[in-house]
Design a protein around this motif. Structure first.
Motif, PDB file in Angstrom:
ATOM      1  N   GLU A  16       0.850  -1.207   0.167  1.00 18.29           N
ATOM      2  CA  GLU A  16       0.070  -0.254   0.126  1.00 18.29           C
ATOM      3  C   GLU A  16       0.805   1.071   0.062  1.00 18.29           C
ATOM      4  N   GLN A  75       0.685   5.727   0.108  1.00 14.51           N
ATOM      5  CA  GLN A  75      -0.255   6.839   0.210  1.00 14.51           C
ATOM      6  C   GLN A  75       0.273   8.124  -0.188  1.00 14.51           C
ATOM      7  N   GLU A 120      -4.608   6.635  -1.636  1.00 19.73           N
ATOM      8  CA  GLU A 120      -4.041   5.306  -1.609  1.00 19.73           C
ATOM      9  C   GLU A 120      -4.063   4.466  -2.745  1.00 19.73           C
ATOM     10  N   TYR A 125      -2.703   0.677  -4.307  1.00 20.85           N
ATOM     11  CA  TYR A 125      -2.351  -0.534  -4.023  1.00 20.85           C
ATOM     12  C   TYR A 125      -1.667  -1.313  -4.942  1.00 20.85           C
ATOM     13  N   LEU A 181      -8.646  -2.258  -3.885  1.00 21.99           N
ATOM     14  CA  LEU A 181      -8.734  -2.484  -2.545  1.00 21.99           C
ATOM     15  C   LEU A 181      -9.004  -3.784  -2.108  1.00 21.99           C
ATOM     16  N   TYR A 196      -6.513  -6.323  -2.759  1.00 24.71           N
ATOM     17  CA  TYR A 196      -5.200  -5.947  -1.762  1.00 24.71           C
ATOM     18  C   TYR A 196      -5.719  -6.855  -0.637  1.00 24.71           C
TER      19      TYR A 196
END
Length: 237
Positions: free
Chosen positions: A150, A152, A163, A165, A178, A181
């Protein structure tokens, strides 16, 4: 309530969750194992190639169509005859300003240059490697331990970071959503199916234990009767 991170999931469950998150079906996965790209996968990826390509063509062609139509109406000539007249005006800028005035000539040139600049910008966003992969229709497979990662990106105001991934396999960093992930069992062995040029992730599955080399249960062999003379029971006389 937070989800228990230690909840056990079978490899079949992990594969199911990954298929939903990444977006591949059992039929597509079977073709990927054979080194082929499935039709439903190709259609989904074609949208990424088609959208910027179509927009680039529209921005490049639209000004010529509109101004050819305008020239045809103003000079009372056919649409086909108006196009060469338009090209002549554009290639002789001095005559263009004399015919339409400075403001009119500037507006006319701007209506060509701005859309053409946008068309060039959109053309640079066309994923050429992905387009070639779709034409080829081949899939490659890599095996190894995959880690979910991850990142940011902080905004200037310091709020609501972006964010992103990824699935990481050696030198590969494959963008995922997500759901993917969360679906990955980090650090396990996986078979990762990619397009060869763009390295686009199209499917992923856990490597089963039998494939990893774990011992396979076998039925014990039946004992073989001994033929040694010492094993022959003597009979009473």
């Amino acid at each position: 309530m937070t989800e228990d991170a230690t909840t056990f999931r079978s490899k079949e469950q992990v594969l199911y969750e990954l298929s939903k998150a990444v977006g591949f079906s059992p039929e597509s996965l079977e073709l990927n194992r054979q080194g082929k790209l499935a039709k439903d996968q190709a259609k989904k990826l074609a949208v990424r190639c088609g959208k910027p390509t179509i927009l680039a063509v529209v921005f490049a062609v639209a000004p010529f169509l509109l101004w050819t139509r305008t020239t045809s109406s103003s000079q009372q000539i056919s649409f086909g005859a108006a196009f060469p007249v338009l090209i002549t005006e554009l290639t002789h800028v001095k005559d263009l300003f004399e015919a339409h005035g400075k403001l009119g000539g500037a507006i006319m040139l701007g209506s060509f240059l701005i859309p053409l600049a946008l068309a060039v910008l959109l053309a640079t966003r066309v994923p050429i490697a992905l387009y070639l992969d779709l034409l080829d229709g081949k899939v490659t497979m890599q095996e190894g331990r995959v880690v979910a990662r991850e990142e940011q990106i902080l905004k200037a105001n310091g709020r609501d970071p972006i964010e992103k991934y990824y699935f990481s396999l050696r030198y590969l960093n494959m963008p995922v959503n997500l759901a993917a992930y969360r679906a990955l069992e980090a650090g396990s062995l996986y078979l990762v199916y990619l397009l060869p040029r763009s390295e686009e992730l199209i499917a992923i599955e856990p490597k089963m234990e039998a494939e990893v080399g774990a011992p396979v249960a076998r039925k014990p062999a039946e004992p073989v009767p001994s033929k040694s003379p010492m094993a022959v029971q003597r009979t009473q006389p």
